[in-house]
Design an enzyme around this catalytic site. Structure first.
Site, mmCIF file in Angstrom:
data_model
loop_
_atom_site.group_PDB
_atom_site.id
_atom_site.type_symbol
_atom_site.label_atom_id
_atom_site.label_comp_id
_atom_site.label_asym_id
_atom_site.label_seq_id
_atom_site.Cartn_x
_atom_site.Cartn_y
_atom_site.Cartn_z
ATOM 1 N N CYS A 8 42.509 29.487 34.207
ATOM 2 C CA CYS A 8 43.587 30.091 35.006
ATOM 3 C C CYS A 8 43.094 30.227 36.439
ATOM 4 O O CYS A 8 42.145 29.527 36.835
ATOM 5 C CB CYS A 8 44.043 31.420 34.404
ATOM 6 S SG CYS A 8 42.769 32.697 34.338
ATOM 7 N N ASN A 11 40.370 33.893 36.221
ATOM 8 C CA ASN A 11 39.524 34.034 35.017
ATOM 9 C C ASN A 11 39.301 35.508 34.658
ATOM 10 O O ASN A 11 38.261 35.885 34.132
ATOM 11 C CB ASN A 11 38.180 33.303 35.193
ATOM 12 C CG ASN A 11 37.381 33.127 33.895
ATOM 13 O OD1 ASN A 11 36.167 33.081 33.912
ATOM 14 N ND2 ASN A 11 38.048 33.039 32.767
ATOM 15 N N CYS A 13 42.500 37.414 33.687
ATOM 16 C CA CYS A 13 43.689 37.826 32.912
ATOM 17 C C CYS A 13 44.011 36.818 31.797
ATOM 18 O O CYS A 13 43.747 37.061 30.619
ATOM 19 C CB CYS A 13 44.902 38.003 33.826
ATOM 20 S SG CYS A 13 44.705 39.297 35.063
ATOM 21 N N ARG A 14 44.585 35.674 32.170
ATOM 22 C CA ARG A 14 45.117 34.769 31.147
ATOM 23 C C ARG A 14 44.054 33.995 30.379
ATOM 24 O O ARG A 14 44.084 33.956 29.137
ATOM 25 C CB ARG A 14 46.104 33.780 31.803
ATOM 26 C CG ARG A 14 47.375 34.427 32.282
ATOM 27 C CD ARG A 14 48.151 33.526 33.224
ATOM 28 N NE ARG A 14 47.445 33.355 34.493
ATOM 29 C CZ ARG A 14 47.849 32.581 35.487
ATOM 30 N NH1 ARG A 14 48.955 31.869 35.324
ATOM 31 N NH2 ARG A 14 47.167 32.504 36.611
ATOM 32 N N SER A 15 43.108 33.350 31.085
ATOM 33 C CA SER A 15 42.160 32.498 30.343
ATOM 34 C C SER A 15 41.166 33.293 29.483
ATOM 35 O O SER A 15 40.851 32.855 28.376
ATOM 36 C CB SER A 15 41.454 31.498 31.260
ATOM 37 O OG SER A 15 40.704 32.126 32.267
ATOM 38 N N ASP A 124 51.664 34.214 35.657
ATOM 39 C CA ASP A 124 50.563 35.014 36.200
ATOM 40 C C ASP A 124 50.942 36.500 36.106
ATOM 41 O O ASP A 124 51.921 36.937 36.717
ATOM 42 C CB ASP A 124 50.358 34.596 37.661
ATOM 43 C CG ASP A 124 49.207 35.321 38.321
ATOM 44 O OD1 ASP A 124 48.705 36.305 37.734
ATOM 45 O OD2 ASP A 124 48.811 34.907 39.416
HETATM 46 P P1 4NP Z 1 44.509 35.100 36.092
HETATM 47 O O1 4NP Z 1 45.257 36.207 36.981
HETATM 48 O O2 4NP Z 1 44.574 33.820 36.881
HETATM 49 O O3 4NP Z 1 45.324 35.060 34.850
HETATM 50 O O4 4NP Z 1 43.091 35.610 35.886
HETATM 51 C C1 4NP Z 1 44.965 36.438 38.317
HETATM 52 C C2 4NP Z 1 43.878 37.212 38.655
HETATM 53 C C3 4NP Z 1 43.605 37.468 39.977
HETATM 54 C C4 4NP Z 1 44.428 36.950 40.968
HETATM 55 C C5 4NP Z 1 45.526 36.172 40.623
HETATM 56 C C6 4NP Z 1 45.792 35.911 39.298
HETATM 57 N N1 4NP Z 1 44.157 37.246 42.337
HETATM 58 O O5 4NP Z 1 44.979 36.867 43.180
HETATM 59 O O6 4NP Z 1 43.131 37.860 42.647
#
Ligand code: 4NP
Length: 156
Positions: A8, A11, A13-15, A124
């Site tokens: 993602c 790294n 939240c989703r992955s 997201d």
């Molecule tokens: P992820 O979520 O890609 O599922 O881990 C996010 C975590 C952090 C951010 C964006 C999405 N950020 O903008 O910091």
């Protein structure tokens, strides 16, 4: 051995959620020594951090512990090591395709291809509320079951 990498943006939240959910399924089937699982981000803002507290809590509510995971960025060797590199959304897939060496002979695609043929994004959840994290868990849980059966059928 089959190597599976979930990717993602951050790294956190989703992955890592996908790593935890898919890992639980693999473990339940006694195949942890045949399917190796990892996750990574295309961005580097959260490298070295544990998963987001909201992701940890949402996963814990479903009996999955992801507290020990640590964010890292995708690296060149991932395209050598992993048979499946599964992006959580189109933006991250584009970024992966941009960095993917021509020699890569694994499967690079959207994770939700394993949910339905008109594949879509795991939204997201970072700027959303708890409902966003619940939706992430629902989508990932379903796709992870299908991915597991696909890998068993085609590789084990
Ligand atoms: P992820 O979520 O890609 O599922 O881990 C996010 C975590 C952090 C951010 C964006 C999405 N950020 O903008 O910091």
């Amino acid at each position: 051995m089959v190597h599976v990498l979930f990717v993602c943006l951050g790294n956190i939240c989703r992955s890592p959620t996908a790593e935890g959910i898919f890992g639980k399924i693999v473990k339940q089937h006694g195949l942890s020594d045949r399917i190796l699982i990892d996750s990574a981000g295309t961005g580097d803002w959260h490298v070295g951090h544990p998963p987001d507290q909201r992701a940890i809590k949402a996963a814990a509510n479903r009996g999955i512990d992801i507290r020990h995971l640590c964010a890292r960025r995708i690296r060149r060797y991932d395209f050598v090591k992993f048979d499946y590199i599964l992006a959580m959304d189109g933006q991250n897939l584009n970024s992966l395709k941009h960095n993917c060496p021509k020699s890569y002979d694994g499967h690079l695609g959207l994770f939700l291809e394993f949910l339905r043929s008109d594949s879509c994004d795991v939204p997201d959840p970072y700027y959303s509320d708890n409902e966003g994290f619940e939706l992430v868990l629902d989508l990932i849980s379903e796709a992870a079951e299908n991915l597991f059966h696909h890998i068993v059928k085609h590789h084990l």
